[in-house]
Write an enzyme that holds these catalytic residues in place. Structure first.
Site, short mmCIF file in Angstrom:
data_model
loop_
_atom_site.label_atom_id
_atom_site.label_comp_id
_atom_site.label_asym_id
_atom_site.label_seq_id
_atom_site.Cartn_x
_atom_site.Cartn_y
_atom_site.Cartn_z
N PHE A 1 0.81 -1.22 0.00
CA PHE A 1 0.00 0.00 0.00
C PHE A 1 0.85 1.27 0.00
O PHE A 1 0.86 2.04 -0.97
CB PHE A 1 -0.94 -0.04 1.21
CG PHE A 1 -1.60 1.27 1.54
CD1 PHE A 1 -2.16 2.07 0.56
CD2 PHE A 1 -1.67 1.70 2.86
CE1 PHE A 1 -2.76 3.29 0.87
CE2 PHE A 1 -2.29 2.90 3.19
CZ PHE A 1 -2.82 3.70 2.19
N SER B 1 2.51 -6.36 8.41
CA SER B 1 2.07 -5.10 9.04
C SER B 1 0.69 -5.13 9.68
O SER B 1 0.27 -4.10 10.21
CB SER B 1 2.08 -3.98 7.99
OG SER B 1 1.13 -4.23 6.98
N THR C 1 10.48 -11.62 9.42
CA THR C 1 10.49 -10.64 8.32
C THR C 1 10.92 -9.27 8.81
O THR C 1 11.82 -8.64 8.23
CB THR C 1 9.10 -10.55 7.68
OG1 THR C 1 8.75 -11.83 7.14
CG2 THR C 1 9.08 -9.51 6.57
N ASP D 1 3.66 4.47 14.56
CA ASP D 1 3.43 5.03 15.89
C ASP D 1 3.10 3.95 16.92
O ASP D 1 3.16 4.20 18.12
CB ASP D 1 2.33 6.08 15.86
CG ASP D 1 0.99 5.57 15.33
OD1 ASP D 1 0.89 4.38 14.97
OD2 ASP D 1 0.04 6.38 15.25
N GLU D 2 2.81 2.73 16.46
CA GLU D 2 2.45 1.67 17.39
C GLU D 2 3.62 1.24 18.28
O GLU D 2 3.43 0.57 19.29
CB GLU D 2 1.87 0.47 16.65
CG GLU D 2 0.55 0.78 15.97
CD GLU D 2 -0.15 -0.45 15.43
OE1 GLU D 2 -0.18 -1.48 16.14
OE2 GLU D 2 -0.68 -0.39 14.31
N SER E 1 3.87 -4.63 16.63
CA SER E 1 4.56 -3.42 17.07
C SER E 1 5.89 -3.75 17.75
O SER E 1 6.85 -2.99 17.65
CB SER E 1 3.66 -2.59 18.00
OG SER E 1 3.23 -3.35 19.11
N ASN F 1 -2.28 5.26 7.91
CA ASN F 1 -2.42 5.79 6.55
C ASN F 1 -3.73 5.35 5.93
O ASN F 1 -4.29 4.30 6.28
CB ASN F 1 -1.27 5.28 5.68
CG ASN F 1 0.02 6.04 5.86
OD1 ASN F 1 0.75 6.29 4.90
ND2 ASN F 1 0.36 6.39 7.09
N LEU G 1 -9.08 -0.99 8.23
CA LEU G 1 -10.41 -0.50 8.58
C LEU G 1 -11.12 0.24 7.46
O LEU G 1 -12.24 -0.13 7.08
CB LEU G 1 -10.31 0.42 9.81
CG LEU G 1 -11.64 1.06 10.25
CD1 LEU G 1 -12.63 0.00 10.70
CD2 LEU G 1 -11.41 2.09 11.35
N GLY H 1 -5.22 -7.17 23.34
CA GLY H 1 -4.22 -6.12 23.56
C GLY H 1 -4.45 -4.88 22.72
O GLY H 1 -3.49 -4.20 22.34
N HIS H 2 -5.70 -4.54 22.45
CA HIS H 2 -6.02 -3.43 21.54
C HIS H 2 -5.67 -2.09 22.18
O HIS H 2 -6.25 -1.70 23.20
CB HIS H 2 -7.51 -3.48 21.21
CG HIS H 2 -7.88 -2.70 19.99
ND1 HIS H 2 -9.17 -2.67 19.50
CD2 HIS H 2 -7.15 -1.92 19.15
CE1 HIS H 2 -9.22 -1.91 18.42
NE2 HIS H 2 -8.00 -1.45 18.20
#
Length: 383
Positions: free
Chosen positions: A12, A86, A101, A141-142, A166, A195, A205, A318-319
């Site tokens: 992406f 990702s 990876t 940012d995670e 992360s 992004n 999402l 773990g959200h």
């Protein structure tokens, strides 16, 4: 001519960066390396691959012989490392793949670049480097973990990852910076917020919600939808990376944010409203609905596209509750600022998805269907 090795360039953000660099840098030669896993699609950049300014190589960033051969074949000046597993949900399913990876693959790239770019030793024993080279690590940012209701991540925020994804990106960042500290290698890192935009794989999402509406499916939202993310239009992100690799200081981290904080549930409702408006005001878009309820004129009606499609599902393990980035450093030092407000960017993104249904159908493979069923089927929350 400057030669860039763009890893993960069929994904992406990587694909958008390839297109941006070709459009804005006439002296750029791009070597695109991508393994073409579920999130990579060579057809995204097929029209860009001309064998002159843009070359494509299918392969793994962890393949030492392959990566070193690219540095031997091409006069690579800059590595921009987008290549990564990702998606957080997939990292919960298969953590080891992410560690291999994202950590070992990044280290392999760093070592190949070190071998190719080192020109000798200075009086203190440190390596000397070919002029103008740069290794740029694209991060997230995670790595900072989760914020409370107030405050922002800065470049000095302690690293506190909460998912295998992360954690693997945090480790890769630390390895990259270790190469700067140990070898004085010209390394930089950007950490971006979420992004969105063209060519976004529909497990994330925004494209997931758009595609589900077009498919006549329910719209799954984790928990109560209160998790907050800062959204960055992908072209703005590409411009930020461009600024850092050409004008940013080596050994530095730059946070890249969009100043567009939104709750997940508000994102979903905005997409519903945007699609309704486009379908109502521009009848040509109505034909983009593949599964639909026909109105009196035989064309799709928008009446069924509303909040009743939203289905709350069991929350992700773990959200993290909230991410928000302070991009003051990159703005002050390099003059970069996000140019696309969310209201404009989401309309552009929805339009792109409606106008590129062939691309959407192509990337939704059997693997994606199976993944979707594992993630969301039977997880609806009971009222």
């Amino acid at each position: 001519m400057h030669t860039y090795l763009i890893t993960g360039g069929a994904g992406f953000i990587g694909a958008n960066f390839v297109k941006y660099m070709l459009a804005t840098h006439a002296d750029a030669q791009l070597i695109v390396l991508d393994l073409l896993t579920y999130a990579g699609n060579v057809h995204t950049i097929e029209s860009d691959i001309d064998g002159v300014r843009c070359h494509f190589v299918k392969g793994d960033i962890g393949d030492r012989a392959l990566v070193e051969s690219l540095f031997e074949k091409y006069p690579i000046d800059c590595v921009v490392n987008f290549a990564a597993e990702s998606h957080v949900d997939r990292s919960i399913e298969d953590p080891q793949l992410f560690l291999v990876t994202n950590i070992l693959g990044t280290q392999n790239l760093l070592n190949a670049a070190r071998k190719a770019w080192t020109t000798g030793r200075d009086a203190t024993g440190y390596p000397t480097w070919r002029p103008g080279v740069r290794f740029h690590q694209v991060s997230t940012d995670e790595v900072y973990g989760s914020l409370g209701p107030d405050g922002f991540f800065t470049e000095t925020t302690p690293l506190a990852p909460h998912s295998p994804y992360s954690a693997s990106k945090t480790s890769a960042d630390l390895v990259a910076m270790a190469y700067h500290d140990t070898y004085r290698m010209p390394v930089s890192i950007t950490r971006c917020s979420n992004n969105y935009g063209p060519y976004h794989f529909p497990e994330k999402l925004i494209p997931l919600i758009i595609n589900n509406i077009l498919e006549g499916k329910q719209l799954p939202v984790y928990g109560d939808g209160s998790n907050v993310r800062d959204w960055l239009y992908v072209e703005d992100h590409c411009k930020a990376i461009d600024a850092v690799i050409h004008r940013g200081r080596a050994g530095e981290v730059y946070n890249v944010g969009g100043h567009n904080e939104r709750k997940n549930i508000d994102i979903v409702r905005t997409i519903i409203r945007t699609i309704r408006q486009l379908m109502t005001k521009q009848p040509a878009y109505r034909d983009a609905l593949r599964k639909r309820i026909a109105g009196p004129d035989g064309l799709p009606t928008v009446d069924w596209i509303d909040d009743s499609l939203i289905t709350f599902v069991t929350d992700r393990l773990g959200h993290d509750q909230r991410y928000a980035i302070d991009p003051t450093k990159i703005s002050t030092e390099l003059g970069w600022r996000p140019e696309t407000d969310f209201e404009t960017g989401i309309v552009k993104t929805v339009r792109w998805n409606l106008e590129h249904q062939d691309w959407i159908r192509e990337v939704i493979s059997g693997d994606y269907v199976g993944y979707y069923e594992r993630m969301y089927a039977g997880r609806e929350l009971k009222s």
